[in-house]
Design a protein around this motif. Structure first.
Motif, PDB file in Angstrom:
ATOM      1  N   TYR A  29      -6.372   1.642   7.768  1.00  0.00           N
ATOM      2  CA  TYR A  29      -6.275   0.767   6.608  1.00  0.00           C
ATOM      3  C   TYR A  29      -6.655  -0.713   7.150  1.00  0.00           C
ATOM      4  O   TYR A  29      -5.987  -1.037   8.267  1.00  0.00           O
TER       5      TYR A  29
ATOM      6  N   GLY B 152       0.312  11.199   8.766  1.00  0.00           N
ATOM      7  CA  GLY B 152       0.194  10.332   7.808  1.00  0.00           C
ATOM      8  C   GLY B 152      -1.338  10.386   7.470  1.00  0.00           C
ATOM      9  O   GLY B 152      -1.892   9.737   6.695  1.00  0.00           O
TER      10      GLY B 152
ATOM     11  N   ASN C 266      -0.658   5.141   9.791  1.00  0.00           N
ATOM     12  CA  ASN C 266       0.507   5.546   9.700  1.00  0.00           C
ATOM     13  C   ASN C 266       0.713   6.373  11.140  1.00  0.00           C
ATOM     14  O   ASN C 266      -0.197   6.835  11.767  1.00  0.00           O
TER      15      ASN C 266
ATOM     16  N   GLN D 124       0.586   4.360   0.418  1.00  0.00           N
ATOM     17  CA  GLN D 124       0.331   5.334   1.377  1.00  0.00           C
ATOM     18  C   GLN D 124       0.791   4.834   2.886  1.00  0.00           C
ATOM     19  O   GLN D 124       0.798   5.798   3.973  1.00  0.00           O
TER      20      GLN D 124
ATOM     21  N   GLU E 258       0.886  -1.135  -0.157  1.00  0.00           N
ATOM     22  CA  GLU E 258       0.159  -0.103  -0.043  1.00  0.00           C
ATOM     23  C   GLU E 258       0.968   1.255   0.186  1.00  0.00           C
ATOM     24  O   GLU E 258       1.590   1.457   1.171  1.00  0.00           O
TER      25      GLU E 258
ATOM     26  N   THR F  82       3.321   3.853   5.162  1.00  0.00           N
ATOM     27  CA  THR F  82       4.587   3.938   5.116  1.00  0.00           C
ATOM     28  C   THR F  82       5.373   3.992   6.469  1.00  0.00           C
ATOM     29  O   THR F  82       6.495   3.425   6.752  1.00  0.00           O
TER      30      THR F  82
ATOM     31  N   THR G 151      -9.428   1.597   2.774  1.00  0.00           N
ATOM     32  CA  THR G 151      -8.805   2.671   3.365  1.00  0.00           C
ATOM     33  C   THR G 151     -10.079   3.507   3.892  1.00  0.00           C
ATOM     34  O   THR G 151     -10.985   4.131   3.448  1.00  0.00           O
TER      35      THR G 151
ATOM     36  N   TYR H  49      -6.408   8.154   8.463  1.00  0.00           N
ATOM     37  CA  TYR H  49      -6.871   6.823   7.761  1.00  0.00           C
ATOM     38  C   TYR H  49      -6.586   5.835   8.661  1.00  0.00           C
ATOM     39  O   TYR H  49      -5.318   5.505   9.090  1.00  0.00           O
TER      40      TYR H  49
END
Length: 300
Positions: free
Chosen positions: A72, A67, A63, A42, A40, A44, A84, A70
Motif C-alpha cells: 500500500y 494479508g 500486511n 484491507q 484502508e 489491518t 494498492t 499487496y
C-alpha cells in the motif's frame, strides 16, 4: 577517603563526558505527531514501513502474514492510500518488513517474507522496482528473489543500505537479535544462502524484539524499533555491522498499540511509525535543530 572520593568524582565526570559526547553526535527529534489515521479496510496488520525514493511524501507498507501479496502506497502528509500494488507471483507467507533501496540503476522495494507462521518460515526476500507512476491499482513484477537459511526462526527487521546491501535481524526475547548480512550472490540463485552470524544487537527489552528497522537514504543513520522503544545509531564509514556493535541512543516513540513498522523519511529529516489494527495511526517525529533534546544513551 579524599582519594577515594576524587576517584569516584573523576569516574563520574568521565562517564558524563562520554554520554555528552555520544549525545552530541545524535540529533534530537520531536515527540510523535499524529499525521492521520489510515482508512484502508484491507490494511489491518501493518508490518513494515519504507519511504519511496521516486515519489515525494510517499511511504509503503503491507500486511502481516495472510494479508495477500499487496503493498500500500500512502501519502505521508495526509494518510491517504494512493495505490494498492499487487506483487505478481509473490506469496505472503508472513511478510514482516519492507525497505526501499537501489537495485542497479533503479530504485527497488524489498519485501521480507521472513516471519514464522504455521510452523515454518519462508526465508525469502522479494525485490520489485518502484513504478514510474502511481495509480489506485497496480501490478508489479518481481525483479529478483533471494532465499536464505540461518539458525533463527524468524526476522522482523529488514534494512537496505545505499549500496543495495541487505541486513536482517532475528527476533529474540530480550531484543538481542542476531544481526546478519545477506550476500549479493543470493539474488536469483536457486540455492539458499547461509547467512548465520554470531553478532547480536546490543539492546535489552522485555519482549521478543526487534520488530522493524530502517537505514537512512544517505546511509549515515539507522533506526531499530522494539515493541516499546526506538533505538538510533550513527553509521560510521558506511559499516553497518560494526556500527551495530556500539550502544544505541533511544529516541522518542508514541506507543499506539502493537507497532511493527518504522522508517525514515526520504530526506532523513523525520521518521514515521505505524501500528497494527484497523485504521492505524500514522505518526511523524521531526528532527529538531541544535542540541540533543531528550535522547538518552542506552548502555550494553
Amino acid at each position: 577517603m579524599a582519594a577515594v572520593f576524587l576517584c569516584l568524582l573523576l569516574s563520574l565526570t568521565a562517564t558524563l563526558a562520554v554520554r555528552r559526547q555520544a549525545n552530541l553526535e545524535v540529533p534530537a527529534f520531536s515527540a510523535g505527531k499524529l499525521v492521520a489515521n489510515v482508512h484502508e479496510p484491507q490494511l489491518t496488520d501493518a508490518s513494515g514501513l519504507a519511504a519511496s525514493q521516486k515519489f515525494k511524501d510517499v511511504i509503503y507498507t503491507h500486511n502481516d502474514g495472510a494479508g495477500g501479496p499487496y503493498i500500500y502506497a500512502i501519502n505521508a502528509t495526509t494518510g491517504e492510500v494512493i495505490s494498492t500494488m499487487d506483487i505478481a507471483m509473490a506469496t505472503n507467507h508472513d511478510w514482516e518488513d519492507i525497505a526501499v533501496g537501489p537495485c542497479g540503476e533503479n530504485s527497488c522495494i524489498y519485501i521480507a517474507d521472513s516471519g514464522y507462521r504455521s510452523g515454518s518460515s519462508a526465508n525469502t526476500i522479494y525485490r520489485v522496482q518502484e513504478p514510474d507512476t502511481l495509480s489506485p491499482s497496480l501490478t508489479l513484477a518481481i525483479d529478483s528473489t533471494a532465499t536464505y537459511t540461518w539458525s533463527e526462526d524468524e526476522s522482523q527487521t529488514l534494512m537496505v543500505d545505499p549500496n543495495g546491501e541487505v541486513y536482517l535481524i532475528g527476533v529474540i526475547y530480550s531484543g538481542r537479535g542476531m544481526v546478519s548480512h545477506l550476500p549479493a550472490s543470493a539474488w536469483g540463485s536457486s540455492t539458499p544462502a547461509n547467512i548465520e552470524t554470531t553478532q547480536f544487537l546490543p539492546i535489552h527489552t522485555h519482549h521478543h524484539d526487534p520488530v522493524s528497522g530502517d537505514i537512512s537514504r544517505d546511509g549515515t543513520e539507522l533506526l531499530i524499533k522494539s515493541k516499546s522503544n526506538i533505538f538510533y545509531w550513527k553509521i560510521e564509514n558506511g559499516d553497518v555491522l560494526t556500527s551495530l556493535t556500539k550502544p544505541p541512543v533511544e529516541v522518542p516513540y508514541h506507543p499506539t498499540g502493537l507497532g511493527e513498522a518504522i522508517c525514515w523519511s526520504a530526506d532523513g529529516q523525520s521518521y514515521y511509525t505505524l501500528p497494527e489494527g484497523h485504521h492505524p495511526a500514522l505518526y511523524v517525529y521531526s528532527r529538531l535543530g541544535g542540541g540533543h533534546g531528550s535522547s538518552s544513551v542506552i548502555g550494553k
